[in-house]
Design a protein around this motif. Structure first.
Motif, short mmCIF file in Angstrom:
data_model
loop_
_atom_site.label_atom_id
_atom_site.label_comp_id
_atom_site.label_asym_id
_atom_site.label_seq_id
_atom_site.Cartn_x
_atom_site.Cartn_y
_atom_site.Cartn_z
N GLY A 79 2.78 10.51 -5.23
CA GLY A 79 4.39 10.93 -5.36
C GLY A 79 5.04 11.01 -3.84
N PHE A 80 4.03 10.24 -2.91
CA PHE A 80 4.96 10.57 -1.47
C PHE A 80 4.45 9.34 -0.64
CE2 PHE A 80 0.89 12.59 -0.97
CZ PHE A 80 0.42 12.30 0.08
N LYS A 98 9.15 9.48 2.02
CA LYS A 98 9.54 9.29 0.48
C LYS A 98 8.82 10.22 -0.08
CE LYS A 98 10.54 5.94 -3.15
NZ LYS A 98 10.24 4.34 -3.67
N GLY A 99 9.52 10.80 -1.17
CA GLY A 99 8.79 11.94 -2.03
C GLY A 99 8.67 13.37 -1.63
N PRO A 142 0.76 -1.12 0.06
CA PRO A 142 -0.12 -0.02 -0.07
C PRO A 142 0.54 1.34 -0.16
CG PRO A 142 -0.83 -1.64 1.47
CD PRO A 142 0.35 -2.18 1.06
N GLU A 143 1.64 1.12 0.85
CA GLU A 143 2.92 2.45 0.56
C GLU A 143 3.43 2.70 -0.75
OE1 GLU A 143 2.99 -0.22 2.81
OE2 GLU A 143 2.10 0.84 4.73
N GLU A 144 3.88 1.49 -1.34
CA GLU A 144 4.25 1.77 -2.76
C GLU A 144 3.14 2.51 -3.57
OE1 GLU A 144 7.87 -1.37 -3.03
OE2 GLU A 144 5.69 -2.31 -3.26
N VAL A 145 2.05 1.85 -3.57
CA VAL A 145 0.92 2.42 -4.32
C VAL A 145 0.60 3.73 -3.91
CG1 VAL A 145 -1.66 2.23 -4.68
CG2 VAL A 145 -0.27 0.30 -4.40
N ILE A 181 6.25 20.20 1.73
CA ILE A 181 7.18 19.36 2.60
C ILE A 181 8.00 18.40 2.04
CG2 ILE A 181 6.60 17.60 4.51
CD1 ILE A 181 3.89 18.87 5.35
N LYS A 182 9.28 18.29 2.27
CA LYS A 182 10.08 17.62 1.76
C LYS A 182 10.52 16.08 2.47
CE LYS A 182 12.75 21.61 0.39
NZ LYS A 182 14.17 22.10 0.46
#
Length: 266
Positions: free
Chosen positions: A88-89, A109-110, A79-82, A251-252
């Motif tokens: 994009g994050f 990430k992202g 789910p995190e990859e989806v 937010i980075k």
């Protein structure tokens, strides 16, 4: 502790309800397609919906990096990859950067642009007159909406049991009306971590803001399985209240999310 001021009339929208609705549909559809093989019982009852998702699945295969050999092995991504592939994050729970604050939420990430729905506040939704006394004892996860509606985002103890009971009560055959996975470490909806966002301070300014959203009646029934909220009362004919967190600035990667807990309505 800090305060968040809201314009007259309780208008507290950083982005429009339409934008919230479209973002939720976008990520929930992606999660549904990614987990296509587990949806067989639902799709069998909704042939028109099945055709729609088969078409979407074909488009997704062309536009993204789906490399599964067939529909039966579609669950390729977590789910995190989806979430990352779709918005994009990714957001992750981890030890907060604040001393003695416990768990916090980070952009792991992202990159997240200003005005983006970045998280959801899960939990049981209580109206003003509904009993929440025992659930509230020693419970720091109760969120109060501007109109007095309460959301209990505690994933332990009595709060956990109440949510699971209400969720299973409202299930209609294979159709789940809410997501129970936020009570576990294996989230089906990776956005459902908003209850762990810490309060801002003078040293750590708020970079996200809570925004209330009532789920419209037209929300696709097959996607309700990803909504991390459930009404306490079964007999109330009203829209489900959700609370989302929206970014106040860009937010980075690596930044922790901070928001306000307290609201003053002018």
């Amino acid at each position: 502790r800090t305060l968040r001021y809201v314009p007259e009339g309780s208008e507290d929208k950083i982005i429009s309800d339409k934008d919230v609705f479209e973002t939720l549909l976008k990520i929930f559809k992606a999660l549904f397609i990614n987990d296509y093989s587990r949806q067989a019982h639902i799709l069998a009852l909704l042939p028109a919906i099945k055709c729609k998702y088969l078409e979407l699945q074909a488009v997704e295969k062309k536009q993204s990096k789906f490399n599964s050999r067939n529909h039966q092995n579609q669950h390729v991504f977590s789910p995190e990859e989806v979430l990352f592939n779709t918005l994009g994050f990714t957001v992750t729970r981890d030890r907060s950067s604040l001393v003695s604050a416990g768990t916090g939420v980070f952009i792991s990430k992202g990159f997240v642009p200003k005005g983006t729905l970045v998280s959801m506040y899960p939990g049981t939704v209580y109206r003003k007159h509904e009993p929440i006394f025992f659930q509230s004892l020693g419970n720091p996860f109760i969120f109060r909406c501007i109109d007095g509606i309460l959301i209990d985002g505690n994933d332990k103890g009595l709060s956990r049991s109440v949510y699971r009971s209400c969720s299973r009560r409202d299930q209609l055959g294979p159709f789940q009306m809410s997501d129970e996975s936020w009570l576990t470490a294996a989230l089906q909806n990776p956005l459902a971590v908003g209850q762990y966002v810490n309060n801002c301070s003078h040293e750590k300014a708020a970079n996200v803001c809570y925004q209330e959203f009532d789920v419209p009646g037209c929300f696709p029934v097959e996607l309700k399985q990803y909504l991390p909220n459930i009404l306490y009362s079964h007999d109330i004919e009203s829209h489900l209240r959700c609370v989302v967190l929206v970014t106040l600035r860009d937010i980075k990667q690596g930044e922790e999310l901070f928001s306000n807990y307290y609201t003053v309505v002018n």
